[in-house]
Design a protein around this motif. Structure first.
Motif, PDB file in Angstrom:
ATOM      1  N   GLU A 318     -12.589  12.008  -5.521  1.00  0.00           N
ATOM      2  CA  GLU A 318     -12.147  13.393  -5.706  1.00  0.00           C
ATOM      3  C   GLU A 318     -10.905  13.674  -4.866  1.00  0.00           C
ATOM      4  N   LEU A 319     -10.874  13.137  -3.655  1.00  0.00           N
ATOM      5  CA  LEU A 319      -9.703  13.304  -2.794  1.00  0.00           C
ATOM      6  C   LEU A 319      -8.480  12.628  -3.395  1.00  0.00           C
ATOM      7  N   CYS A 320      -8.659  11.420  -3.915  1.00  0.00           N
ATOM      8  CA  CYS A 320      -7.533  10.708  -4.536  1.00  0.00           C
ATOM      9  C   CYS A 320      -7.006  11.461  -5.750  1.00  0.00           C
ATOM     10  N   ASP A 321      -7.914  11.992  -6.565  1.00  0.00           N
ATOM     11  CA  ASP A 321      -7.489  12.773  -7.730  1.00  0.00           C
ATOM     12  C   ASP A 321      -6.710  14.012  -7.296  1.00  0.00           C
ATOM     13  N   PHE A 322      -7.134  14.622  -6.202  1.00  0.00           N
ATOM     14  CA  PHE A 322      -6.447  15.789  -5.644  1.00  0.00           C
ATOM     15  C   PHE A 322      -5.022  15.430  -5.242  1.00  0.00           C
ATOM     16  N   VAL A 323      -4.854  14.302  -4.560  1.00  0.00           N
ATOM     17  CA  VAL A 323      -3.523  13.858  -4.132  1.00  0.00           C
ATOM     18  C   VAL A 323      -2.627  13.622  -5.337  1.00  0.00           C
ATOM     19  N   VAL A 326      -1.854  17.333  -7.039  1.00  0.00           N
ATOM     20  CA  VAL A 326      -1.009  18.336  -6.381  1.00  0.00           C
ATOM     21  C   VAL A 326       0.337  17.776  -5.950  1.00  0.00           C
ATOM     22  N   ARG A 327       0.422  16.457  -5.750  1.00  0.00           N
ATOM     23  CA  ARG A 327       1.694  15.802  -5.457  1.00  0.00           C
ATOM     24  C   ARG A 327       2.408  16.439  -4.256  1.00  0.00           C
ATOM     25  N   PHE A 328       1.834  16.216  -3.073  1.00  0.00           N
ATOM     26  CA  PHE A 328       2.466  16.709  -1.855  1.00  0.00           C
ATOM     27  C   PHE A 328       3.828  16.042  -1.661  1.00  0.00           C
ATOM     28  N   ASP A 329       4.751  16.792  -1.095  1.00  0.00           N
ATOM     29  CA  ASP A 329       6.070  16.231  -0.794  1.00  0.00           C
ATOM     30  C   ASP A 329       6.008  15.322   0.431  1.00  0.00           C
ATOM     31  N   HIS A 330       5.214  15.718   1.420  1.00  0.00           N
ATOM     32  CA  HIS A 330       5.010  14.913   2.629  1.00  0.00           C
ATOM     33  C   HIS A 330       3.518  14.915   2.935  1.00  0.00           C
ATOM     34  N   LEU A 331       2.998  13.776   3.353  1.00  0.00           N
ATOM     35  CA  LEU A 331       1.557  13.691   3.596  1.00  0.00           C
ATOM     36  C   LEU A 331       1.251  12.721   4.735  1.00  0.00           C
ATOM     37  N   GLY A 332       0.381  13.161   5.636  1.00  0.00           N
ATOM     38  CA  GLY A 332      -0.154  12.294   6.673  1.00  0.00           C
ATOM     39  C   GLY A 332      -1.647  12.133   6.445  1.00  0.00           C
ATOM     40  N   LYS A 358      -9.407   1.298   4.988  1.00  0.00           N
ATOM     41  CA  LYS A 358      -9.023   0.880   3.641  1.00  0.00           C
ATOM     42  C   LYS A 358      -8.729   2.106   2.770  1.00  0.00           C
ATOM     43  N   ARG A 359      -9.529   3.136   2.934  1.00  0.00           N
ATOM     44  CA  ARG A 359      -9.302   4.376   2.183  1.00  0.00           C
ATOM     45  C   ARG A 359      -7.980   5.023   2.593  1.00  0.00           C
ATOM     46  N   LEU A 360      -7.675   4.984   3.870  1.00  0.00           N
ATOM     47  CA  LEU A 360      -6.381   5.505   4.328  1.00  0.00           C
ATOM     48  C   LEU A 360      -5.242   4.782   3.620  1.00  0.00           C
ATOM     49  N   ALA A 365      -0.833   4.607  -0.271  1.00  0.00           N
ATOM     50  CA  ALA A 365      -0.173   3.905  -1.374  1.00  0.00           C
ATOM     51  C   ALA A 365       0.080   4.868  -2.534  1.00  0.00           C
ATOM     52  N   LEU A 366      -0.904   5.724  -2.805  1.00  0.00           N
ATOM     53  CA  LEU A 366      -0.709   6.749  -3.835  1.00  0.00           C
ATOM     54  C   LEU A 366       0.450   7.660  -3.466  1.00  0.00           C
TER      55      LEU A 366
END
Length: 444
Positions: A318-323, A326-332, A358-360, A365-366
């Motif tokens: 669900e978190l990956c689908d969210f990323v 929404v396509r953040f411009d910058h993400l940590g 591994k999830r990080l 990568a996404l």
């Protein structure tokens, strides 16, 4: 000979402001400031102690300086900041080479710790409940480039996120007065600062603890009128504090950068509830949709946490689908750190450290692919860029930032053609785009 002090600042920009104030206090009492540790007789280390990795970095840095003292290369070592506030007097027993200790609310005691008598065998320990912090009347030496500075509008935090020890380290949220902040911002502008980055643990919470009726929106309305300030950037915004009035200000005021740094942390409701977030309010998706509706050209930065207790495969997907959506411009992205004393530390782990890391990597990568695609849209555009000087990678390139790139944490613009002036905002034609950098040339 006058003793010279070298200060090492670890951690976030809020910690850097404390370091700048300590440098100002040390300079005011007649000490010289060394630009290299090799030239110093005294070392001050301002530590971070937020998570395990920061604690380890702080301890390693202290031990390296302690070795210098053993070798006779420095005379005195003082340690300040979050590590001291977190672990208290047990540090003095573990590292006896340190000559003085300062908690987060006691940095104004730095000169007393540094100038203690050589005949005094005890290391002074200044620690207590954090209740105060410097304002515009306190000495401060700016360590950032002359054209950019941090304006800390508050200290501490009154949120109760289950994984976070900041309220313990920094105390409850305490706003500065708006008048004090306007005075300091004017002082910055008078000495050539063009870019102000507003910081606090939650900038949108500003004023809620004060008797006067003031908000972050009121403060911004006063700051935009200061002559000489060209960019005002708002950092560390809590999702629940993004009002329509704030968004309207960003949309209408050219001086306010179209940029928000909002740590959403996760998207799954159960995870957010366990984190201490209010799930009765806007969902992260609804929040982002509203922000982009009011400010279509907004650039969003966020931080997310993976491996939090309860995050199974379904929640991670669900978190990956969210990323991706929404396509953040910058993400940590950070791996959950089990910090003693927090409610989350008592929760049962769902995944191993190895799986969390591994999830990080998966999320980053996404994001790399998303960032590259978003950056490619910039090719062919001429954008205003703050020229920062030669790139560390090669002296043949200049580097700079647009209004939608915060210092130290975001991407940068590498300039391979044209004459740039450090500290000036100049037009740059973007000619290439990569995942984390743009390439361009100055257009005079």
């Amino acid at each position: 000979m006058t003793d010279s002090v070298f200060l090492i600042s670890l951690g976030c920009a809020k910690n850097l402001v404390d370091s700048e104030h300590m440098l100002g206090m040390l300079k005011a009492c007649g000490l010289d400031l060394a630009v290299d540790i090799e030239d110093a007789t005294i070392v001050v280390i301002n530590t971070c102690g937020f998570i395990e990795s920061a604690v380890q970095e702080a301890v390693d840095t202290i031990l390296e300086a302690a070795d210098l003292k053993k070798q006779g290369r420095i005379k005195r070592l003082v340690v300040a900041g979050c590590l001291v506030q977190r672990y208290g007097y047990k540090l003095r027993r573990g590292i006896p080479e340190v000559d003085g200790w300062l908690g987060t609310g006691e940095i104004d005691q730095v000169t007393r710790a540094v100038l203690k008598s050589d005949s005094d065998d005890t290391s002074p320990f200044f620690i207590g409940r954090p209740t105060r912090f410097p304002d515009h009347t306190s000495s401060r030496i700016q360590t950032t480039p002359f054209y950019t500075a941090y304006l800390r509008i508050a200290e501490g935090c009154s949120h109760r996120c289950s994984y976070c020890i900041i309220p313990h380290l920094r105390g409850t949220f305490r706003s500065r007065s708006a008048d004090s902040l306007v005075v300091e911002a004017r002082q910055m502008a008078e000495r050539g600062v063009k870019e102000i980055n507003i910081i606090a643990q939650d900038t949108t919470f500003f004023g809620r603890d004060l008797l006067e009726d003031v908000s972050i929106e009121d403060l911004l309305e006063r700051l935009v009128r200061i002559k000489g300030i060209q960019w005002i950037r708002l950092l560390y915004c809590h999702p629940d504090g993004i009002t329509d009035r704030l968004l309207k200000l960003i949309a209408e005021e050219e001086v306010i950068c179209p940029y928000l740094d909002i740590p959403y942390q996760h998207v799954n409701k159960n995870i957010l509830k366990a984190m201490g977030r209010d799930i009765s309010r806007e969902t992260p998706e609804a929040s982002i949709e509203r922000i982009r509706r009011v400010v279509p050209h907004i650039i969003l930065r966020s931080t997310l946490m993976v491996g939090f207790p309860g995050e199974r495969e379904a929640e991670f997907e669900e978190l990956c689908d969210f990323v991706k959506e929404v396509r953040f411009d910058h993400l940590g992205v950070f791996v959950f750190s089990k910090e003693k004393g927090t409610p989350a530390a008592r929760l049962r782990a769902t995944v191993s450290q190895k799986e969390a890391e591994k999830r990080l990597d998966t999320v980053m990568a996404l994001q790399a692919d998303i960032s590259k695609r978003l950056n490619q849209r910039m090719v062919g555009r001429i954008v205003p860029v703050m020229i920062e000087g030669p790139s560390p990678e090669t002296d043949l390139l200049l580097k700079g930032r647009t209004a939608t790139m915060a210092p130290d944490v975001d991407t940068q613009v590498l300039i391979n053609k044209g004459e740039g002036v450090i500290g000036e905002i100049m037009p740059v034609l973007i000619t290439e785009a990569h995942a984390y950098d743009l390439i361009g040339e100055i257009k005079a």
